[in-house]
Design a protein around this motif. Sequence first.
Motif, short mmCIF file in Angstrom:
data_model
loop_
_atom_site.label_atom_id
_atom_site.label_comp_id
_atom_site.label_asym_id
_atom_site.label_seq_id
_atom_site.Cartn_x
_atom_site.Cartn_y
_atom_site.Cartn_z
N ALA A 122 0.85 -1.20 0.00
CA ALA A 122 0.00 0.00 0.00
C ALA A 122 0.88 1.25 0.00
O ALA A 122 0.53 2.26 0.60
CB ALA A 122 -0.94 -0.02 1.21
N THR A 123 2.05 1.15 -0.66
CA THR A 123 2.94 2.31 -0.85
C THR A 123 2.97 2.61 -2.35
O THR A 123 2.57 1.78 -3.16
CB THR A 123 4.38 2.01 -0.38
N GLU B 81 11.40 -0.80 -8.52
CA GLU B 81 11.65 -0.93 -7.06
C GLU B 81 10.65 -1.89 -6.40
O GLU B 81 9.53 -2.04 -6.85
CB GLU B 81 11.51 0.43 -6.39
N MET B 82 11.13 -2.48 -5.28
CA MET B 82 10.28 -3.40 -4.50
C MET B 82 9.97 -2.79 -3.14
O MET B 82 10.83 -2.16 -2.54
CB MET B 82 11.05 -4.71 -4.26
N PRO B 83 8.78 -3.05 -2.60
CA PRO B 83 8.44 -2.49 -1.29
C PRO B 83 9.04 -3.25 -0.11
O PRO B 83 9.00 -2.77 1.02
CB PRO B 83 6.92 -2.59 -1.26
N LEU B 84 9.60 -4.45 -0.36
CA LEU B 84 10.21 -5.26 0.70
C LEU B 84 11.55 -5.77 0.20
O LEU B 84 11.72 -5.98 -1.01
CB LEU B 84 9.30 -6.45 1.06
N PRO B 85 12.51 -6.04 1.12
CA PRO B 85 13.83 -6.54 0.67
C PRO B 85 13.72 -7.93 0.02
O PRO B 85 12.87 -8.75 0.40
CB PRO B 85 14.63 -6.63 1.98
N THR C 231 3.02 -4.88 -11.19
CA THR C 231 4.25 -4.27 -10.69
C THR C 231 5.34 -5.34 -10.56
O THR C 231 5.04 -6.54 -10.54
CB THR C 231 3.99 -3.65 -9.31
N PRO C 232 6.60 -4.94 -10.42
CA PRO C 232 7.66 -5.94 -10.19
C PRO C 232 7.38 -6.80 -8.97
O PRO C 232 7.68 -8.00 -8.95
CB PRO C 232 8.91 -5.07 -9.98
N PHE C 233 6.79 -6.21 -7.93
CA PHE C 233 6.42 -6.96 -6.71
C PHE C 233 5.42 -8.07 -7.05
O PHE C 233 5.58 -9.23 -6.65
CB PHE C 233 5.82 -5.94 -5.72
#
Length: 269
Positions: free
Chosen positions: A194-195, A204-208, A231-233
């Motif tokens: 939710a970012t 970019e990813m929201p988590l490592p 998205t890439p995620f």
Amino acid sequence: MIRGSTQLVAIIGRPIAQVKSPENFNAWFASNDQDLAMIAVDMAEKNLPAFIDALRGWNNLRGCVVTVPYKQVLAGQLDALSPRAAALCSVNVIRRGADGRLLGDNVDGEGFLKATRAHGFQPAGQRALVVGSGGVGAAIAYALCEGGVRQLVIADLDKPRAEALADLLRSAFPQLEIGNRYPSLENFDLVVNATPVGMGGTGEMPLPGLLLETLSPGALVADVVTNPVVTPFLEFARDLGCRIQTGPEMARAQMGNLGAHMGVMPLDA
Ligand code: NAD
């Protein structure tokens, strides 16, 4: 065609040219033979009090969808708020009553949950991680609590913001387990970005990455970002075998909730 008899709804934000709601609402009104139309309003913040006052006297306007950056500021200018909009201090839709009173609600979370149901997800008893505790993350987290999740973890780079949301939810839903630790993702049934991370094809990813490797293939993985659609995620999660839910799915699922609040559409439109 907008006629003298046409009832209006609006969407307000700044900027506004990128929003998809006018196309979606107007297509639905046309294909359902409704004498209704949505207009898009790009308004400077200093003029919002005058706009809100004009809405009260605007007899052929049924309501207004509210988008970025006005969800919070407009919550403080209406005549009444739903309990969830009051708790979140945020509105994304306003109904104008026949007496001109303006009632705000926030259906971001309900729309999100409606989209998850289409993927077979029922929140009751589930464990969920929401990354991002801003406007949309808070609305999703609130709806998950209303839906009876067993455990909710909230993550944000802005730790005080995440903690403030966790505190709000703990007092509204004292029976639920609401935390901020997630050494692994393996036990989550739902993981939500939710970012805005991933928007606009940044990769970019929201988590490592190491943490992402621990996602359970049985999880539903959702993103609120609408561009790109996958998205890439979500791509990463899909490659692991997870079910995925896109940002446009959430936006589409929400249309009936927005329209129903304004009284111009059924909930399941
Ligand atoms: P916001 O600015 O209020 O909140 C974003 C939060 O994400 C902030 O608290 C920020 O600290 C946090 N954040 C940013 N990067 C992070 C990271 N790497 N890790 C952890 N936390 C991080 O924004 P918002 O209004 O909540 O909107 C977020 C996104 O949701 C936007 O891209 C918006 O377009 C989208 N959105 C989609 C829908 C839909 O229907 N699909 C609806 C509303 C909003």
